[in-house]
Structures are given as structure tokens and as C-alpha cells.
Design a protein around this motif. Structure first.
Motif, PDB file in Angstrom:
ATOM      1  N   GLN B 144       0.838  -1.219   0.000  1.00 50.96           N
ATOM      2  CA  GLN B 144       0.000   0.000   0.000  1.00 50.96           C
ATOM      3  C   GLN B 144       0.863   1.256   0.000  1.00 50.96           C
ATOM      4  OE1 GLN B 144      -0.028  -2.556   2.239  1.00 50.96           O
ATOM      5  NE2 GLN B 144      -1.922  -2.546   3.435  1.00 50.96           N
ATOM      6  N   GLY B 145       1.965   1.177   0.728  1.00 53.03           N
ATOM      7  CA  GLY B 145       2.819   2.368   0.874  1.00 53.03           C
ATOM      8  C   GLY B 145       3.708   2.645  -0.324  1.00 53.03           C
ATOM      9  N   ARG B 146       3.646   1.786  -1.344  1.00 56.18           N
ATOM     10  CA  ARG B 146       4.535   1.975  -2.503  1.00 56.18           C
ATOM     11  C   ARG B 146       3.758   2.329  -3.776  1.00 56.18           C
ATOM     12  NH1 ARG B 146       7.710   1.694   1.054  1.00 56.18           N
ATOM     13  NH2 ARG B 146       9.599   0.425   1.246  1.00 56.18           N
ATOM     14  N   ALA B 147       2.524   2.743  -3.610  1.00 58.38           N
ATOM     15  CA  ALA B 147       1.649   2.964  -4.770  1.00 58.38           C
ATOM     16  C   ALA B 147       2.228   3.959  -5.767  1.00 58.38           C
ATOM     17  CB  ALA B 147       0.273   3.431  -4.302  1.00 58.38           C
ATOM     18  N   ASP B 148       2.892   4.988  -5.247  1.00 52.83           N
ATOM     19  CA  ASP B 148       3.390   6.039  -6.152  1.00 52.83           C
ATOM     20  C   ASP B 148       4.852   5.843  -6.537  1.00 52.83           C
ATOM     21  OD1 ASP B 148       0.929   7.303  -6.201  1.00 52.83           O
ATOM     22  OD2 ASP B 148       1.357   8.402  -4.337  1.00 52.83           O
ATOM     23  N   HIS B 149       5.393   4.694  -6.209  1.00 54.47           N
ATOM     24  CA  HIS B 149       6.790   4.425  -6.570  1.00 54.47           C
ATOM     25  C   HIS B 149       6.864   3.893  -7.997  1.00 54.47           C
ATOM     26  CE1 HIS B 149       7.388   4.970  -2.339  1.00 54.47           C
ATOM     27  NE2 HIS B 149       8.685   4.694  -2.404  1.00 54.47           N
ATOM     28  N   PHE B 150       7.907   4.276  -8.679  1.00 53.13           N
ATOM     29  CA  PHE B 150       8.155   3.718 -10.008  1.00 53.13           C
ATOM     30  C   PHE B 150       8.910   2.406  -9.841  1.00 53.13           C
ATOM     31  CE2 PHE B 150       7.390   8.153 -11.001  1.00 53.13           C
ATOM     32  CZ  PHE B 150       6.654   8.072 -12.179  1.00 53.13           C
ATOM     33  N   PRO B 151       8.814   1.515 -10.843  1.00 53.19           N
ATOM     34  CA  PRO B 151       9.494   0.220 -10.712  1.00 53.19           C
ATOM     35  C   PRO B 151      10.966   0.320 -10.335  1.00 53.19           C
ATOM     36  CG  PRO B 151       7.997   0.169 -12.574  1.00 53.19           C
ATOM     37  CD  PRO B 151       7.969   1.570 -12.049  1.00 53.19           C
ATOM     38  N   ARG B 152      11.663   1.341 -10.866  1.00 50.30           N
ATOM     39  CA  ARG B 152      13.104   1.447 -10.563  1.00 50.30           C
ATOM     40  C   ARG B 152      13.352   1.785  -9.098  1.00 50.30           C
ATOM     41  NH1 ARG B 152      12.002   5.902 -13.724  1.00 50.30           N
ATOM     42  NH2 ARG B 152      11.972   7.886 -12.561  1.00 50.30           N
ATOM     43  N   GLN B 153      12.296   2.216  -8.401  1.00 49.20           N
ATOM     44  CA  GLN B 153      12.441   2.559  -6.981  1.00 49.20           C
ATOM     45  C   GLN B 153      12.080   1.385  -6.085  1.00 49.20           C
ATOM     46  OE1 GLN B 153       9.671   5.838  -7.435  1.00 49.20           O
ATOM     47  NE2 GLN B 153      11.298   7.328  -7.073  1.00 49.20           N
ATOM     48  N   SER B 155      12.469  -2.954  -5.025  1.00 52.99           N
ATOM     49  CA  SER B 155      13.353  -4.123  -5.112  1.00 52.99           C
ATOM     50  C   SER B 155      12.709  -5.143  -6.055  1.00 52.99           C
ATOM     51  CB  SER B 155      13.522  -4.727  -3.722  1.00 52.99           C
ATOM     52  OG  SER B 155      12.280  -5.299  -3.317  1.00 52.99           O
ATOM     53  N   GLY B 156      13.500  -6.170  -6.415  1.00 53.10           N
ATOM     54  CA  GLY B 156      12.971  -7.202  -7.310  1.00 53.10           C
ATOM     55  C   GLY B 156      11.733  -7.862  -6.741  1.00 53.10           C
ATOM     56  N   GLY B 157      11.790  -8.190  -5.430  1.00 55.94           N
ATOM     57  CA  GLY B 157      10.642  -8.841  -4.793  1.00 55.94           C
ATOM     58  C   GLY B 157       9.416  -7.931  -4.805  1.00 55.94           C
ATOM     59  N   GLN B 158       9.657  -6.639  -4.564  1.00 54.89           N
ATOM     60  CA  GLN B 158       8.529  -5.694  -4.574  1.00 54.89           C
ATOM     61  C   GLN B 158       7.945  -5.548  -5.978  1.00 54.89           C
ATOM     62  OE1 GLN B 158      10.629  -2.397  -2.798  1.00 54.89           O
ATOM     63  NE2 GLN B 158       9.590  -2.672  -0.822  1.00 54.89           N
ATOM     64  N   GLU B 159       8.835  -5.532  -6.973  1.00 51.89           N
ATOM     65  CA  GLU B 159       8.350  -5.446  -8.357  1.00 51.89           C
ATOM     66  C   GLU B 159       7.447  -6.644  -8.683  1.00 51.89           C
ATOM     67  OE1 GLU B 159      10.491  -3.911 -11.823  1.00 51.89           O
ATOM     68  OE2 GLU B 159      12.282  -4.010 -10.571  1.00 51.89           O
ATOM     69  N   GLN B 160       7.893  -7.831  -8.213  1.00 50.35           N
ATOM     70  CA  GLN B 160       7.089  -9.016  -8.520  1.00 50.35           C
ATOM     71  C   GLN B 160       5.761  -8.969  -7.771  1.00 50.35           C
ATOM     72  OE1 GLN B 160       6.558 -10.746 -10.888  1.00 50.35           O
ATOM     73  NE2 GLN B 160       7.917 -12.529 -10.882  1.00 50.35           N
ATOM     74  N   ARG B 161       5.762  -8.375  -6.593  1.00 51.14           N
ATOM     75  CA  ARG B 161       4.491  -8.224  -5.858  1.00 51.14           C
ATOM     76  C   ARG B 161       3.538  -7.312  -6.630  1.00 51.14           C
ATOM     77  NH1 ARG B 161       4.277  -9.076  -0.218  1.00 51.14           N
ATOM     78  NH2 ARG B 161       6.039 -10.307   0.487  1.00 51.14           N
ATOM     79  N   VAL B 162       4.111  -6.234  -7.175  1.00 50.49           N
ATOM     80  CA  VAL B 162       3.269  -5.324  -7.986  1.00 50.49           C
ATOM     81  C   VAL B 162       2.719  -6.085  -9.197  1.00 50.49           C
ATOM     82  CG1 VAL B 162       3.252  -3.224  -9.399  1.00 50.49           C
ATOM     83  CG2 VAL B 162       4.512  -3.250  -7.249  1.00 50.49           C
ATOM     84  N   ALA B 163       3.582  -6.923  -9.796  1.00 50.22           N
ATOM     85  CA  ALA B 163       3.137  -7.699 -10.954  1.00 50.22           C
ATOM     86  C   ALA B 163       2.008  -8.650 -10.568  1.00 50.22           C
ATOM     87  CB  ALA B 163       4.315  -8.480 -11.541  1.00 50.22           C
ATOM     88  N   ILE B 164       2.102  -9.206  -9.369  1.00 50.21           N
ATOM     89  CA  ILE B 164       1.040 -10.111  -8.902  1.00 50.21           C
ATOM     90  C   ILE B 164      -0.250  -9.314  -8.648  1.00 50.21           C
ATOM     91  CG2 ILE B 164       0.322 -11.588  -6.971  1.00 50.21           C
ATOM     92  CD1 ILE B 164       3.285 -12.552  -6.861  1.00 50.21           C
ATOM     93  N   ALA B 165      -0.078  -8.118  -8.073  1.00 47.86           N
ATOM     94  CA  ALA B 165      -1.256  -7.266  -7.860  1.00 47.86           C
ATOM     95  C   ALA B 165      -1.916  -6.943  -9.194  1.00 47.86           C
ATOM     96  CB  ALA B 165      -0.847  -5.967  -7.151  1.00 47.86           C
ATOM     97  N   ARG B 166      -1.083  -6.669 -10.212  1.00 48.30           N
ATOM     98  CA  ARG B 166      -1.617  -6.377 -11.550  1.00 48.30           C
ATOM     99  C   ARG B 166      -2.349  -7.606 -12.108  1.00 48.30           C
ATOM    100  NH1 ARG B 166       2.765  -5.059 -16.085  1.00 48.30           N
ATOM    101  NH2 ARG B 166       3.142  -7.280 -15.802  1.00 48.30           N
TER     102      ARG B 166
END
Lengths: 389, 247
Positions: B144-153, B155-166
Motif C-alpha cells: 500500500q505504501g509503494r503505490a506512487d513508486h516507479f518500478p526502478r524505486q 526491489s525485485g521482490g517488490q516489483e514481482q508483488r506489484v506484478a502479482i497485484a496487476r
């Protein structure tokens, strides 16, 4: 549903070094395109503004310019009594005119350029109402006196108020400066037609044109009908503004064609620049596009998205091109008017329509440069694009 | 219940019958899948394993409507997808499939919430409804706290979490995960697998996953091996044993 435009904005921003090539190519092309057309429009506007809707110009039948025309004093006298010709205090509002060219050195280069010297009737200012004396006074009929246009006095050495100049075998005093509203007359010098005939040793009963002030703009047809039915007259009658518009055609067409050719050649280069930028965008973002397609965005949405991006780049290029040439607006230059063989000053004229044309031209280049890469992006198989690096 | 025989449950969510896929490489035909059958019920969690080039990703692409088979049929929730036009298949993907890729494949110029919102742009949801769905999806993956972060901001694990959310935001019929932990360290991989398990257990999602990693595969309900173009059911080992073996 379309791919969000923010994606395109940010992608262009992210890859600005690649986009700048296309932007500058399109900016240069649009700049040249707008400048050339501004030149042509300025020239045309200068000539067209010389004419008036409620004046008619009469020349020998078949003559395409005053330099090729000749009408007699008898003809002028017949014309004065034709229907539609306005009168002021009982006198016909007609100026019978002769034109010659005389060489004067340009202030800018010192080289001689032909100045059109127009011999006019004393009542010329009542016929040509857009001409006003702004310095000095009007010439005295019967004297070797000149009034010169605003551009003429600024462009040629010697044609300044109070100066004496020699041409045509006579010596002339510059007694006034007139403003003709940025028309071609501003590049001319005017004097009494009879004095000009005398100095140039021309027959005094032959003029090159007569300009008639009409009772109203609608009176032209009545005048034309009367002239065509009069067996004593062998002349052509035209609305003055239309005559000058026609005078501008040759140069305007030349500049437009030349400008169009230059812009077309540069445009092809700019399209290749845009193609290169967009193909590189498609290539770099192959996997992003595949992901969008996998998520359910259709091929058309991808084409549309990349076209938007190409249009965005081309719009920026077009806007830069337009802004870059904007300072040219009003910049005065001069050229030979091939109808009169005299030098004519005119200003670049950049209008909102011309700027809109420049932007449309830029967007056209954007579509031409963006469509093929956009289709290429949309048609790439998703499964193989997902594996691309 | 997962079956690799043609006589499986005819009411299965995903039914694959006689699936063939042949590629041509240098003029030579290469048959990757040869008459493959599969039945997957709603709520199943299946892992596909096999050596490189065995056709795991090809199978996933065919199941996700990203590629078309040379022969055979795939039906999902009663929709026969193998004969759909490209346009219909695109619409079908948007409605039924959530993808999770090894390299996350987030759009780098969009924020986490904008990435998650992408599939919702294809629905009739209003802006406020989309926002609510995005917040819910990011909450599920704990970002929830990373909603406005860009992918480059991230970590790999967080990026994959965003991908799962998508992948889950539009509540698709099933999820296809292609090596979802392949680019992550063990700790991040465990977190991602825990998240996927939670999606299956709590949110009743159907998940089909390709992996090379036996530890990851062991967390699925069923592990299938691709051998010579067909699927073979592997003996199920407990996650703890697999983890211990790998360690």
C-alpha cells in the motif's frame, strides 16, 4: 480502451535523447516551410494591399501589366464620363499614370536597384485613399518634385526628405514622404505625370494606366458594361485589388513551389528521422508492448498509442519550428517584382493560419514516420516479444 | 483435481485435449507438444517442470491465448479459445487471464498503482472504482505504501508483488506464472510463493506455474513434468522435504 497517454508522455520524456533527433528534424522542416510561405504571403499581401475594392484600373486591351500598357488622353477623357466613376466637387476622381524605373543605390549594399517612379495626377490622394503624406508635403503640379514611399526612403540612398536627386536627365527635389499602408506603393516615388513625361521626353498624351475611383464597389460591373459597349475604347477594366493580386501570382507561385520543394525534401529527411526514432522506440519497448497486448490491449490500441507518441514528438517539433521563425514576422526584405522590373520591399507575414498549417505539416510528418513502426509494434507476436531483451 | 488423461473431469475449469505445437526452425519442424491432455479444476495450483526447451513456456502461452496451437483444443470455463479470432482472444485474455512473468515486466514509466490499474482500463469500472480495486490489490501484496513508486524505486521482490497485484486486480479466472521466482533470491522467492499460496488458499485462485525450482514446485498442489511433449504427473513430495532437499 486506449493505452493511457501518460505512458507516451513519460516514454518520450524518458527517451528524450532519441526523440530530439526527430524533433529537430521536424522543427527545421516546419521552420523552412513556414518561412517560405510567410515570404510568399508577405509579397502577395504587399501587392494586394496596393489595390482598393472601390478603384478600377484601366489598361490597353491584352496588357498584363502597366509596363506593357498604353492608353491615350482621349481614352482617359472618355473614361471620365463613364457610369460608375465617382466625382468630387464635379471633377472625375481619375488619376492617369505613367511609370518608369530609375536606378538608386540600396542603403544596405550600395548596389543599384530599380525604383518604380510613378507619374500621377494631382488628385491622386483622393483616388488612393490609403496613401497619406506623413512628412513634408505633396508635390506641386508642374514642378520637378517627388514624394517617396516610406519603404523607399528607408531602402534607397538619396531618397530622403529635402534631398535632390538626378534621374531621367532631370533633377528632382524630394518634398514629401507618404505612407501607403505597407503596400507596393511604399516602395515607389511619385511625381506629376506631365513633368515625368517631359523629363523622359515621352509624348504627353500617352499614359500607361488610369485608375478610376468608383461610386461604390458594386459600380464596377456598370463601368465594365459601358466600356465594352463603347466602340471608341479598346481597353481592359479590372478591379484594382484583383489586378494587384494577379501581379503577385508569378512570384508567389515561384516561392510557394520552391518552398514546397525544399520543404518536401527536408520533410522526407524528417520523416526518416521520425521513422528511426519510432522504430527504435518500438525495438526498445518490445517487451512492454507485448505485456500490454498480453493484458488485453488490442493491436489497434497499440497502433494508436505509438501514433500518439509520434504525433506528440512531431507536435513539439512543429511548435519549435513555428516559434523559431516567429521573429521573422514583420521583417522587411525586398526583391525584384518581375511584372514591373522594379525593386519592391515587403515584410514576412506569419499568420495564425500559416502557423496552424506548419503544425498540420508537422503532424503529417509524424503520422508518416510513426505509422509503420506502430503497425510493426502491434503485429509482433506476443510470445516472442515477451522473450525479447 | 488435476488430470493429464483425456478421460478427466469434463466439468474442469481448464480442459486441454490433444494439444500439438510445432515450430519450424531453419526449415525443420520441431514438435514441442504432442497430443497433450490436461484438466484443471477451479482452485487448483499446478506447477509445470521440465528441462529447458521442453515446452513449458509454450504450454503456458497456449493456455494464456498468447499463441495458437498447431492442433488440439483448449477450453476455459466453457470457452473454446483455440478457434477465437485475434481480437476475441485479446478480449478473452483481459477477462480471464492474469499473467506473472519472471522478469516482472512492469511498465517502467508508470507508477506501481498505474501498472496495477492497466488491466482495469479495459473494464467498465469508473475511476473511483478502479482506484478502490488498485488499493485492494496492493494491500493483498502488502505494498500500500509503494503505490506512487516507479518500478526502478522498488526491489525485485517488490516489483514481482506489484506484478502479482496487476495479475489479480481484475479478478481473472486463473493466473499463469512463468518462473515467478526465477529472478529473485531465496528469501524474496519464499515471500512470493507465500503470496501465491495465499491467493490460492484465501482467494480461491486457480494458478498454473512454470518453474525450474523443485522447492518452488513443491509448494503447488500438483507437479507435472513435461516429457517428450506430454505431461506426466510427478510423485508429490511435501514442501518441507523439498525445501530440506534443496538446502
Amino acid at each position: 480502451m486506449a493505452i493511457p497517454v501518460i505512458y507516451n508522455f513519460r516514454s518520450v520524456k524518458e527517451r528524450w535523447t532519441s526523440a530530439i533527433v526527430a524533433v529537430l528534424g521536424i522543427a527545421g522542416t516546419v521552420g523552412v516551410f513556414v518561412a517560405m510561405l510567410a515570404l510568399a504571403r508577405g509579397f502577395r499581401a504587399t501587392l494586394v494591399s496596393s489595390g482598393s475594392y472601390d478603384n478600377a484600373i484601366v489598361m490597353r486591351a491584352g496588357a498584363t501589366s502597366e509596363m506593357m500598357s498604353g492608353i491615350t488622353l482621349d481614352t482617359v477623357k472618355i473614361l471620365q464620363d463613364e457610369p460608375g466613376v465617382a466625382r468630387l466637387e464635379g471633377q472625375p476622381m481619375v488619376t492617369s499614370e505613367v511609370v518608369v524605373v530609375a536606378p538608386f543605390p540600396l542603403r544596405s549594399t550600395g548596389t543599384d536597384a530599380n525604383v518604380q517612379v510613378r507619374g500621377v495626377s494631382a488628385n491622386v490622394l483622393t483616388v488612393r485613399k490609403n496613401v497619406k503624406i506623413i512628412e513634408g508635403r505633396m508635390f506641386q503640379p508642374g514642378l520637378s518634385e517627388l514624394v517617396v514611399g516610406r519603404n523607399a526612403t528607408n531602402t534607397y540612398a538619396g531618397l530622403t526628405l529635402g534631398n535632390r536627386v538626378r534621374f531621367g536627365g532631370g533633377e528632382w527635389s524630394v518634398v514629401g514622404v507618404f505612407d501607403a499602408g505597407d503596400s507596393a506603393f511604399d516602395s515607389e516615388a511619385w511625381c506629376d505625370s506631365r513633368v515625368l513625361d517631359d523629363v523622359y521626353k515621352r509624348p504627353t498624351n500617352i499614359f500607361q494606366s488610369a485608375t478610376l475611383h468608383l461610386t461604390s464597389p458594386d459600380a464596377l460591373q456598370a463601368l465594365k458594361d459601358a466600356v465594352s459597349k463603347d466602340p471608341r475604347l479598346d481597353v481592359d477594366v479590372a478591379r484594382e485589388v484583383e489586378y494587384y493580386a494577379k501581379q503577385s501570382q508569378t512570384f508567389t507561385r515561384l516561392i510557394t513551389v520552391l518552398g514546397g520543394l525544399v520543404a518536401a525534401v527536408m520533410g522526407i529527411g524528417a520523416i526518416f528521422g521520425a521513422l528511426n526514432t519510432m522504430y527504435s522506440a518500438v525495438s526498445e519497448r518490445g517487451r512492454e508492448i507485448a505485456v500490454m497486448r498480453a493484458l488485453g490491449f488490442g493491436a489497434l490500441a497499440v497502433v494508436f498509442s505509438f501514433l500518439i507518441e509520434a504525433l506528440l514528438i512531431s507536435f513539439v517539433g512543429g511548435a519549435i519550428g513555428c516559434v523559431a521563425v516567429l521573429p521573422l514576422n514583420g521583417f522587411t526584405t525586398g526583391t525584384m517584382n518581375w511584372q514591373t522590373f522594379s525593386h519592391m520591399a515587403f515584410a514576412f507575414r506569419i499568420t495564425p493560419n500559416l502557423l496552424a498549417g506548419g503544425i498540420i505539416f508537422a503532424l503529417g510528418m509524424g503520422v508518416a514516420g510513426g505509422l509503420l513502426p506502430a503497425i510493426h509494434a502491434a503485429m509482433r507476436p506476443i510470445s516472442s516479444a515477451l522473450r525479447s531483451l | 483435481m488435476v488430470s493429464v488423461n483425456a478421460d478427466g473431469n469434463s466439468k474442469a475449469l481448464i480442459q486441454v485435449r490433444g494439444l500439438n505445437k510445432t515450430y519450424r526452425r531453419g526449415g525443420e519442424p520441431i514438435q514441442v507438444l504432442q497430443g497433450l491432455n490436461l484438466d484443471v479444476d477451479k482452485g487448483d495450483f499446478v506447477a509445470f517442470m521440465g528441462p529447458s526447451g521442453s515446452g513449458k513456456t509454450t504450454l503456458l502461452n497456449l493456455l494464456g491465448g498468447l499463441d495458437v496451437p498447431t492442433a488440439g483444443a483448449i477450453s476455459v470455463a466453457g470457452d473454446e479459445i483455440t478457434h477465437m479470432s485475434s481480437g476475441r482472444l485479446t478480449e478473452w485474455r483481459a477477462r480471464h487471464v492474469g499473467f506473472v512473468f519472471q522478469m516482472y515486466n512492469l511498465v517502467p514509466v508508470l507508477t506501481a498503482s498505474q501498472n496495477v490499474e492497466l488491466p482495469l482500463l479495459l473494464t467498465r469500472l469508473s475511476r473511483s472504482e478502479r482506484k478502490a480495486h488498485v488499493e485492494a490489490a496492493l494491500a493483498i501484496v502488502g505494498l500500500q505504501g509503494r503505490a506512487d513508486h516507479f518500478p526502478r524505486q522498488l526491489s525485485g521482490g517488490q516489483e514481482q508483488r506489484v506484478a502479482i497485484a496487476r495479475a489479480v486486480v481484475s479478478d481473472p479466472t486463473f493466473l499463469l506464472c512463468d518462473e515467478p521466482t526465477g529472478d529473485l533470491d531465496r528469501k524474496s522467492a519464499d515471500e512470493i510463493m507465500a503470496l501465491i499460496e495465499e491467493l490460492v488458499r484465501q482467494h480461491k485462485k486457480t494458478v498454473l506455474m512454470v518453474t525450474h525450482d523443485p522447492v518452488v514446485a513443491a509448494r503447488a498442489h500438483t507437479v507435472l513434468h513435461l516429457e517428450k511433449g506430454v505431461l506426466v504427473e510427478a510423485a508429490k513430495s511435501s514442501p518441507g522435504a523439498a525445501a530440506g532437499g534443496a538446502a
